[in-house]
Design a protein around this motif. Structure first.
Motif, PDB file in Angstrom:
ATOM      1  N   ILE A  34       0.837  -1.204   0.000  1.00 27.90           N
ATOM      2  CA  ILE A  34       0.000   0.000   0.000  1.00 27.90           C
ATOM      3  C   ILE A  34       0.870   1.253   0.000  1.00 27.90           C
ATOM      4  CG2 ILE A  34      -1.676   1.322   1.344  1.00 27.90           C
ATOM      5  CD1 ILE A  34      -2.855  -1.325   2.280  1.00 27.90           C
ATOM      6  N   ARG A  35       1.923   1.253   0.829  1.00 26.89           N
ATOM      7  CA  ARG A  35       2.822   2.413   0.862  1.00 26.89           C
ATOM      8  C   ARG A  35       3.522   2.598  -0.483  1.00 26.89           C
ATOM      9  NH1 ARG A  35       4.322   4.045   6.183  1.00 26.89           N
ATOM     10  NH2 ARG A  35       5.791   5.469   5.176  1.00 26.89           N
ATOM     11  N   TYR A  36       3.869   1.491  -1.135  1.00 29.37           N
ATOM     12  CA  TYR A  36       4.497   1.585  -2.456  1.00 29.37           C
ATOM     13  C   TYR A  36       3.536   2.199  -3.467  1.00 29.37           C
ATOM     14  CZ  TYR A  36       5.994   0.118  -7.085  1.00 29.37           C
ATOM     15  OH  TYR A  36       6.320   0.095  -8.405  1.00 29.37           O
ATOM     16  N   GLN A  37       2.274   1.764  -3.447  1.00 26.32           N
ATOM     17  CA  GLN A  37       1.282   2.325  -4.363  1.00 26.32           C
ATOM     18  C   GLN A  37       1.075   3.817  -4.102  1.00 26.32           C
ATOM     19  OE1 GLN A  37      -2.107  -0.175  -3.736  1.00 26.32           O
ATOM     20  NE2 GLN A  37      -1.279  -1.889  -4.925  1.00 26.32           N
ATOM     21  N   GLN A  38       1.095   4.210  -2.837  1.00 30.77           N
ATOM     22  CA  GLN A  38       0.963   5.628  -2.501  1.00 30.77           C
ATOM     23  C   GLN A  38       2.143   6.428  -3.036  1.00 30.77           C
ATOM     24  OE1 GLN A  38       0.581   5.534   1.757  1.00 30.77           O
ATOM     25  NE2 GLN A  38      -1.617   5.093   1.712  1.00 30.77           N
ATOM     26  N   MET A  39       3.360   5.860  -2.921  1.00 31.27           N
ATOM     27  CA  MET A  39       4.530   6.550  -3.440  1.00 31.27           C
ATOM     28  C   MET A  39       4.468   6.656  -4.958  1.00 31.27           C
ATOM     29  SD  MET A  39       8.582   5.623  -3.129  1.00 31.27           S
ATOM     30  CE  MET A  39       8.497   4.490  -4.509  1.00 31.27           C
ATOM     31  N   ALA A  40       4.021   5.578  -5.634  1.00 33.27           N
ATOM     32  CA  ALA A  40       3.902   5.620  -7.090  1.00 33.27           C
ATOM     33  C   ALA A  40       2.885   6.665  -7.528  1.00 33.27           C
ATOM     34  CB  ALA A  40       3.510   4.236  -7.610  1.00 33.27           C
ATOM     35  N   THR A  41       1.775   6.774  -6.793  1.00 34.04           N
ATOM     36  CA  THR A  41       0.770   7.794  -7.117  1.00 34.04           C
ATOM     37  C   THR A  41       1.333   9.199  -6.938  1.00 34.04           C
ATOM     38  OG1 THR A  41      -0.987   6.286  -6.392  1.00 34.04           O
ATOM     39  CG2 THR A  41      -1.533   8.620  -6.562  1.00 34.04           C
ATOM     40  N   THR A  42       2.094   9.388  -5.851  1.00 40.14           N
ATOM     41  CA  THR A  42       2.708  10.698  -5.607  1.00 40.14           C
ATOM     42  C   THR A  42       3.679  11.067  -6.720  1.00 40.14           C
ATOM     43  OG1 THR A  42       2.524  10.330  -3.219  1.00 40.14           O
ATOM     44  CG2 THR A  42       4.038  12.050  -3.953  1.00 40.14           C
ATOM     45  N   LEU A  43       4.468  10.088  -7.189  1.00 42.23           N
ATOM     46  CA  LEU A  43       5.415  10.357  -8.273  1.00 42.23           C
ATOM     47  C   LEU A  43       4.677  10.700  -9.568  1.00 42.23           C
ATOM     48  CD1 LEU A  43       8.076   7.563  -7.654  1.00 42.23           C
ATOM     49  CD2 LEU A  43       8.328  10.005  -7.232  1.00 42.23           C
ATOM     50  N   ASP A  44       3.569  10.031  -9.838  1.00 44.15           N
ATOM     51  CA  ASP A  44       2.788  10.342 -11.045  1.00 44.15           C
ATOM     52  C   ASP A  44       2.212  11.750 -10.985  1.00 44.15           C
ATOM     53  OD1 ASP A  44       3.300   7.855 -12.096  1.00 44.15           O
ATOM     54  OD2 ASP A  44       1.465   6.950 -11.302  1.00 44.15           O
ATOM     55  N   ILE A  45       1.756  12.156  -9.794  1.00 42.91           N
ATOM     56  CA  ILE A  45       1.220  13.511  -9.633  1.00 42.91           C
ATOM     57  C   ILE A  45       2.301  14.563  -9.893  1.00 42.91           C
ATOM     58  CG2 ILE A  45       0.254  15.126  -7.945  1.00 42.91           C
ATOM     59  CD1 ILE A  45      -1.201  12.763  -6.683  1.00 42.91           C
ATOM     60  N   LYS A  46       3.535  14.227  -9.484  1.00 43.07           N
ATOM     61  CA  LYS A  46       4.658  15.158  -9.682  1.00 43.07           C
ATOM     62  C   LYS A  46       5.308  15.008 -11.052  1.00 43.07           C
ATOM     63  CE  LYS A  46       5.710  15.483  -4.744  1.00 43.07           C
ATOM     64  NZ  LYS A  46       6.742  15.300  -3.687  1.00 43.07           N
TER      65      LYS A  46
END
Length: 225
Positions: A205-217
């Protein structure tokens, strides 16, 4: 590990360039592999004193941190020290084991002594480098050493996920402890199994959150190092 990382930022040599620290470590390692055992013992005392002074540590705390790798070192030295032979006369001290003799030879004693002090000196030197080189300085050192960018990024991500893993494991363990999950041995095994299973899910879950954050940036495949 988080404690070691925090200490590296409190070092008296925090602002010293990583190249100088690496050069001093290289000198320490060279001395560890070339000095005789008595010289390596002096180097261990010097390295321990320098580490405690730079990080404002007590000698007892330094010894406790060195205890874990020291145990592995002792096991390795013991395997070098003892030999198996059919001739008990070639052994300084021997013990019969069936048709063989287990004991200590003079060459094994010398080799074990040299290996012990050499490894301990090298271990103390490497421990000094780890405690005095914050991770951002390690990245700078890798960049100046022309280490491939992909390898540097992998090291950065691995280091980041170590702390994520520890943070999630501590949170789950704390919650289980408050619910008396480790009150008895059977409950401890059950809680540990639940911790491992839940930890895997939480890290994903934390990995998916980090991937989402990177996509937003607008992540383009490269980290800013």
């Amino acid at each position: 590990m988080t404690g070691l990382d925090r200490l590296s930022y409190q070092s008296r040599w925090f602002h010293v360039s990583p190249e100088r620290k690496f050069l001093l470590w290289a000198v320490m390692m060279t001395l560890a592999f070339t000095l005789p055992p008595w010289g390596q013992g002096i180097e261990i005392l010097f390295t321990a004193g320098l580490t405690c002074w730079l990080l404002r540590l007590s000698v007892w705390r330094w010894c406790r941190w060195m205890a874990l790798p020291f145990g592995f070192l002792v096991i390795g030295v013991v395997t070098i020290l003892f030999s198996v032979s059919r001739d008990p006369q070639s052994l300084l001290v021997s013990l019969p084991v069936g048709s063989y003799w287990l004991g200590i030879t003079s060459s094994g004693l010398i080799t074990a002594n040299e290996t012990f002090w050499r490894s301990l000196a090298a271990l103390a030197s490497t421990f000094w480098l780890v405690l005095n080189l914050p991770f951002p300085q390690l990245i700078v050192l890798l960049k100046r050493a022309r280490v491939p960018r992909l390898l540097t990024e992998q090291i950065l991500l691995t280091w980041r996920f170590i702390f994520i893993l520890l943070d999630e494991a501590l949170a789950i363990h704390r919650a289980q402890t408050l619910r008396f999950g480790y009150r008895s041995l059977p409950k401890s095994y059950r809680s540990l199994a639940m911790l491992v299973g839940l930890l895997f899910t939480r890290v994903l879950i934390r990995y998916q959150q980090m991937a989402t954050t990177l996509d937003i940036k607008l992540y383009q495949g490269d980290f800013h190092l």
